[in-house]
Structures are given as structure tokens and as C-alpha cells.
Design a protein around this motif. Sequence first.
Motif, PDB file in Angstrom:
ATOM      1  N   HIS A  37       0.812  -1.222   0.000  1.00 39.28           N
ATOM      2  CA  HIS A  37       0.000   0.000   0.000  1.00 39.28           C
ATOM      3  C   HIS A  37       0.845   1.272   0.000  1.00 39.28           C
ATOM      4  CE1 HIS A  37       0.926  -0.382   4.254  1.00 39.28           C
ATOM      5  NE2 HIS A  37       0.461   0.828   4.480  1.00 39.28           N
ATOM      6  N   GLY A  43     -10.406  12.870   0.634  1.00 44.91           N
ATOM      7  CA  GLY A  43      -9.101  12.210   0.613  1.00 44.91           C
ATOM      8  C   GLY A  43      -8.333  12.476  -0.670  1.00 44.91           C
ATOM      9  N   ALA A  81      -7.740   1.145   4.328  1.00 51.53           N
ATOM     10  CA  ALA A  81      -7.712   2.435   5.015  1.00 51.53           C
ATOM     11  C   ALA A  81      -7.892   2.264   6.519  1.00 51.53           C
ATOM     12  CB  ALA A  81      -8.800   3.352   4.456  1.00 51.53           C
ATOM     13  N   CYS A 132       0.946   7.812  -3.306  1.00 53.53           N
ATOM     14  CA  CYS A 132      -0.110   6.930  -3.827  1.00 53.53           C
ATOM     15  C   CYS A 132       0.069   6.699  -5.326  1.00 53.53           C
ATOM     16  CB  CYS A 132      -1.490   7.531  -3.563  1.00 53.53           C
ATOM     17  SG  CYS A 132      -1.888   7.686  -1.817  1.00 53.53           S
ATOM     18  N   ARG A 145     -10.996   0.737   0.847  1.00 52.50           N
ATOM     19  CA  ARG A 145     -11.707   1.120   2.086  1.00 52.50           C
ATOM     20  C   ARG A 145     -11.294   0.229   3.253  1.00 52.50           C
ATOM     21  NH1 ARG A 145     -17.482   0.243   0.425  1.00 52.50           N
ATOM     22  NH2 ARG A 145     -16.872  -0.103  -1.735  1.00 52.50           N
ATOM     23  N   HIS A 164      -5.911   3.887  -0.883  1.00 54.43           N
ATOM     24  CA  HIS A 164      -6.049   3.689   0.562  1.00 54.43           C
ATOM     25  C   HIS A 164      -6.090   4.999   1.349  1.00 54.43           C
ATOM     26  CE1 HIS A 164      -1.663   4.084   0.261  1.00 54.43           C
ATOM     27  NE2 HIS A 164      -1.616   4.272   1.576  1.00 54.43           N
ATOM     28  N   HIS A 165      -5.820   6.136   0.696  1.00 56.17           N
ATOM     29  CA  HIS A 165      -5.951   7.428   1.367  1.00 56.17           C
ATOM     30  C   HIS A 165      -7.180   8.220   0.901  1.00 56.17           C
ATOM     31  CE1 HIS A 165      -2.499   7.533   3.984  1.00 56.17           C
ATOM     32  NE2 HIS A 165      -1.692   7.168   3.004  1.00 56.17           N
ATOM     33  N   GLU A 166      -8.022   7.592   0.101  1.00 54.45           N
ATOM     34  CA  GLU A 166      -9.301   8.222  -0.219  1.00 54.45           C
ATOM     35  C   GLU A 166     -10.200   8.163   1.015  1.00 54.45           C
ATOM     36  OE1 GLU A 166      -9.719   9.816  -2.884  1.00 54.45           O
ATOM     37  OE2 GLU A 166      -8.411   8.937  -4.420  1.00 54.45           O
ATOM     38  N   LYS A 167     -11.130   9.119   1.133  1.00 51.83           N
ATOM     39  CA  LYS A 167     -12.021   9.174   2.300  1.00 51.83           C
ATOM     40  C   LYS A 167     -13.475   9.084   1.865  1.00 51.83           C
ATOM     41  CE  LYS A 167      -8.877  11.835   5.250  1.00 51.83           C
ATOM     42  NZ  LYS A 167      -8.737  13.020   6.131  1.00 51.83           N
ATOM     43  N   ASP A 225      -4.834   0.265   8.016  1.00 44.67           N
ATOM     44  CA  ASP A 225      -3.621   1.086   7.983  1.00 44.67           C
ATOM     45  C   ASP A 225      -3.645   2.143   9.083  1.00 44.67           C
ATOM     46  OD1 ASP A 225      -1.187   2.100   7.001  1.00 44.67           O
ATOM     47  OD2 ASP A 225      -2.227   3.528   5.710  1.00 44.67           O
ATOM     48  N   HIS A 230     -14.256   9.811   7.194  1.00 50.71           N
ATOM     49  CA  HIS A 230     -13.031   9.194   6.657  1.00 50.71           C
ATOM     50  C   HIS A 230     -13.296   7.765   6.201  1.00 50.71           C
ATOM     51  CE1 HIS A 230      -8.396   8.535   7.263  1.00 50.71           C
ATOM     52  NE2 HIS A 230      -8.853   7.876   6.227  1.00 50.71           N
ATOM     53  N   PHE A 231     -13.973   6.973   7.035  1.00 53.29           N
ATOM     54  CA  PHE A 231     -14.072   5.537   6.814  1.00 53.29           C
ATOM     55  C   PHE A 231     -15.478   5.097   6.403  1.00 53.29           C
ATOM     56  CE2 PHE A 231     -10.947   6.265  10.280  1.00 53.29           C
ATOM     57  CZ  PHE A 231      -9.802   5.908   9.579  1.00 53.29           C
TER      58      PHE A 231
END
Length: 339
Positions: free
Chosen positions: A197, A260, A278, A227, A275, A252-255, A281, A312-313
Amino acid sequence: MEKQTILVVDDTPENIDVLAGVLKSEYHIKIAKNGELALKIARSIKLDLILLDIMMPGIDGFEVCRQLKLDERTRHIPVIFVTAKISAADELKGLELGAADYITKPFNPPIVQRRVHTQLALTDQNRLLAIKVQQKTAEIAQNQLNVIRRLGRAAEYKDNETGMHVIRMSYYTHVLALAAGINEADAEVLMNAAPMHDVGKIGISDAILKKPGKLEFEEFEEMKKHCEIGAEILGDKDSELMTIAKEVALTHHEKWDGSGYPNGLSGENIPLYGRIVAIADVFDALTSERPYKKAWTVEDALALIEREAGSHFDPKLVPLFIDKLDEILQIKAKFKDSN
């Protein structure tokens, strides 16, 4: 050497007697007098070959062969049709159904023995070849997996002394993926892809990665590039594993709320694997000591993840992760950082 087993299927006792008499000195012989019994026997014991009469009352030989080849348990068994006479069309039909050969009546014992021996030898050869191919494929897959794990660790060593982060979070993803309803095979692929990642950190300077404090705006903008760098390193699709690794590296840093990076994806537009990673991590990052911070307690880390469910998640994944906390903590304890 253990004798191979042949099933003789014929509704005429005389034909069975002749075939059994020709073959019994070299092989174990099983007998079926109709198609229904032949299918039952084939599905219940290990067979190496089936000699199958075509013209039988009830289910004929063509239908028996068709059902054998449709069944995962029996499709590998070679079938030799036994017939008094056959047209070119019927012979083609049998071959299309998966028959390996024909033996004609009346039987010529040396011909019967030779065709049976040839077919069994060919089957053994194919089986050994398949095993070798399987072994070589597994070896290649394992080598690829080792490279991926080591490359993931190499990236992590740039800003983590032990590199255990990638191991822990990959196991967390496996637990969460299963909880989310992903099947075991796909969850394992994700677990093996997850260490990649942050592979893009290889392209970020140590001055930024190891800065013992908050990053300036320009520094953070540079950090965000990892990324896309990771996706570029992983390249175009060439296997399921690498495809998922690239997807995870990029997303993996998208929100969930779209705030993100790098592409500002939101909700279910973010790939599910991204997701899942994320959450795994962030949880491990929060509960691990880094050059710029102390480790958070598990309780504080979970509280933050719960607060940020829906922003975020993925709000559906967060409770699944919390429900699996016992497994998560076992992984965390097993792969703790060395002092």
C-alpha cells in the motif's frame, strides 16, 4: 505397484465376461450393468478408466459420458466407448462428449489390452505433467509473493524501524475482508497485496518521511504523491495480486466523504479493498510509535475511527472491524515491533 481400477459398463453379461477376462490379470475390475449404476460407482470410488458400452437400456453410454464430464468428481476419468458398430457421426459425437477412444466388438484381446494400456499410460503422463505445472505455478506465485512482501517492507523501512507495520496491517485486512463477506481466496489475495500500500514512499525524500514533527503544506503535498508513485511502480495489470496491490496503493488514502487523495473519490466509488486497507492502515499507524508521535492506546484509536465513520471511513466496515477486536489484538501482539 498398486493395480489400477477399471470400470466395465455393459448390459450384456457375455461382453463383461470377455473384457474382465482379458484385463483382470493386470487391473482391478469393477462392473456395472447399466448407466445409472456406472455413475453411482464412478462417484463413489477412485477409477482410472471406464470401458463404456454405448447401446444400453435407460441411460445410454453417450448420456453417461456427458454426465461424467460435467461432474467435477469424475470428469478426469478417461472413457473408452465399447460398441459393435458406429457411424462417423456417432464417433464424432462421442469424441465431442469427451471420450478418449473406441473399442469395437467382437473384441480382439491384444487390441483391447493395448488400447487400455496406452490410455492409462497417457493419463499417467498427463497427471505427472499437471503436477509439475502446478508445482511450478505455485513456485512462481510464491516467488512473486516474496518479492511483493520484501518490496513492501523496503518501503516501510524508510519511516519505520522494524517494518512490522506492513505485516500487522495486512493481517488486519484479512480479518476485516472476511467479516465484510469476501471469500477466503479473495481475502488472502488482499492480505498479500496490502503490504504494497505504501510502496510509493520509496519515491519520497527521507527529510519528509522522517521529519519528527508536523509537515508543512508543501511537504504534505509531496507526501501525498506516494499513492500515484506506488501505482506507477506496480505498473499495468499482469496478475490478480498485482492488480489489487495497485488498486490499494492508489486508493487507501481516499475518504468516504470525498476529502481524501489523490483523486477525491467518495463513498462506494472508492474500491472496497481500498476502504478496508484504510481502516487497517490507520488503526496500526495510530497504535504504533513513529518518529513524530507516541503510540496511541487501542481505546483512543478505536474512538477516533468510530468518530470518523461516515467521513473518513466506510461506516459499514467500522463496526465490523470493532467486532473483530479480539482477533486484531492477537495479531498486534504476535507481530509487535522490536525495541
